[in-house]
Design a protein around this motif. Structure first.
Motif, mmCIF file in Angstrom:
data_model
loop_
_atom_site.group_PDB
_atom_site.id
_atom_site.type_symbol
_atom_site.label_atom_id
_atom_site.label_comp_id
_atom_site.label_asym_id
_atom_site.label_seq_id
_atom_site.Cartn_x
_atom_site.Cartn_y
_atom_site.Cartn_z
ATOM 1 N N GLN A 1 0.826 -1.198 0.000
ATOM 2 C CA GLN A 1 0.000 0.000 0.000
ATOM 3 C C GLN A 1 0.862 1.250 0.000
ATOM 4 O OE1 GLN A 1 -2.299 -0.642 3.577
ATOM 5 N NE2 GLN A 1 -3.938 -1.686 2.455
ATOM 6 N N ARG A 2 0.261 2.307 -0.479
ATOM 7 C CA ARG A 2 0.937 3.615 -0.476
ATOM 8 C C ARG A 2 1.096 4.079 0.960
ATOM 9 N NH1 ARG A 2 3.178 8.075 -0.696
ATOM 10 N NH2 ARG A 2 2.632 9.782 -2.081
ATOM 11 N N TYR B 1 5.753 2.614 -1.320
ATOM 12 C CA TYR B 1 4.827 1.483 -1.210
ATOM 13 C C TYR B 1 5.451 0.458 -0.276
ATOM 14 C CZ TYR B 1 2.415 3.486 -5.217
ATOM 15 O OH TYR B 1 1.739 4.343 -6.058
ATOM 16 N N THR C 1 4.655 -3.250 2.397
ATOM 17 C CA THR C 1 3.795 -4.321 2.904
ATOM 18 C C THR C 1 3.525 -4.146 4.389
ATOM 19 O OG1 THR C 1 5.778 -5.683 3.256
ATOM 20 C CG2 THR C 1 4.574 -5.985 1.178
ATOM 21 N N GLN D 1 3.083 -0.672 7.024
ATOM 22 C CA GLN D 1 3.174 0.770 7.241
ATOM 23 C C GLN D 1 4.139 1.120 8.375
ATOM 24 O OE1 GLN D 1 1.409 3.357 5.646
ATOM 25 N NE2 GLN D 1 0.580 1.944 4.131
#
Length: 316
Positions: free
Chosen positions: A210-211, A226, A228, A230
């Motif tokens: 995700q961004r 990006y 996997t 955060q």
């Protein structure tokens, strides 16, 4: 003057051992410059002469083709094609010899001065390329491998070219996906996630996860992240590392992309040219000419310092 030009500055020597840098060293190719310069000058003359011969042959063939077809366009096409083939064939051997001599004496010596080994025919492979990019290629080449330890960090980098040959009605078209330098180095923390730093203007990048919005405004101006994980992305991309990546991009003037995975960092520098190649239009006796090659390799070696890869910035 040339010796003084390339003597490392005090700031550049700081923290660099004799094994890992150029402290106190001299470039051993300097005594060889005159013979290489003579070879370059002779090649330059040969190229000019070959161009004249090729122009005469190309013009003659073009005129004959135009008369045969009764149209100018086919004659122009064949004339230009013949010109290119004749010019290249007449100087191919001299170009090849000068290129090999330049790399074995100049590039290898510069690499050695930075504590690196050099192999003109070796290079990083598609495994490293596909760590960063996600595209189909059916043509690739790699050369000018430099490897070793810089400030205790293992590094490898090389020139790399990747393209897709596409068939068309009129023949084939080459869609170049990447041309530049691939760089791989160790870092001191094994990550449990992937972090991808993608330049906003780059294409064909592999984007997992995700961004992630980062806190560095300047960094966010140029890069998207990006990941996997955060939390893991913020753990790996410290404020200092984001600042350093931005500085490297601005200093090199080429789009860069990076992937942090496990205990490696992969960097792709999109120069869109064949790197570490000799130029025949510039005298090797001019300091500025050799400086271009020293600075080019030095900038890549400097990534270790720029990104603080020699420090445990991923602290426990």
């Amino acid at each position: 003057a040339i010796y003084e030009r390339f003597e490392p500055k005090a700031a550049e020597r700081e923290g660099r051992g004799e094994k890992d840098g150029t402290a106190g060293s001299k470039f051993n190719f300097l005594a060889d410059l005159q013979s290489l310069e003579d070879e370059r000058a002779a090649l330059q003359k040969a190229v000019k002469k070959a161009n004249i011969v090729a122009a005469v042959v190309g013009t003659s063939v073009g005129a004959l083709v135009a008369r045969f077809w009764g149209e100018v366009a086919p004659g122009v096409f064949f004339g230009i094609s013949v010109y290119g083939v004749v010019s290249a064939s007449l100087t191919a051997s001299k170009r090849r010899n000068f290129r090999l001599n330049f790399k074995s004496r100049i590039v290898a010596s510069i690499a050695k001065s930075f504590g690196l080994s050099y192999d003109e025919s070796d290079g990083l492979g598609t495994d490293e390329f596909f760590e960063i990019y996600d595209c189909y290629i059916n043509e690739q080449s790699s050369e000018d491998m430099m490897s070793g330890e810089v400030q205790g960090v293992r590094v490898r980098f090389s020139d790399f070219y990747a393209a897709e040959k596409v068939r068309t009605k009129n023949g084939t078209r080459t869609d170049v996906k990447f041309q530049g330098v691939l760089f791989v180095a160790d870092f001191h923390k094994r990550l449990n996630c992937e972090v991808r730093v993608c330049h906003k203007n780059s294409r064909n990048l592999r984007k997992y996860g995700q961004r992630a919005n980062m806190d560095d405004v300047k960094f966010e101006e140029f890069f998207d992240v990006y990941t996997t994980d955060q939390v893991g992305a913020r753990y790996a991309l410290t404020p200092l590392l984001m600042q350093r990546l931005t500085e490297v991009y601005l200093r090199l003037g080429s789009q860069i992309n990076a992937v942090l995975r496990e205990d490696k960092i992969y960097v792709a520098i999109e120069t869109w040219r064949d790197n570490f190649e000799p130029r025949i239009d510039c005298s090797l006796k001019q300091d500025a000419t050799i400086a271009l090659y020293v600075d080019e390799i030095g900038a890549l070696v400097g990534i270790v310092s720029e990104l603080n890869l020699n420090r445990k910035i991923w602290s426990e």
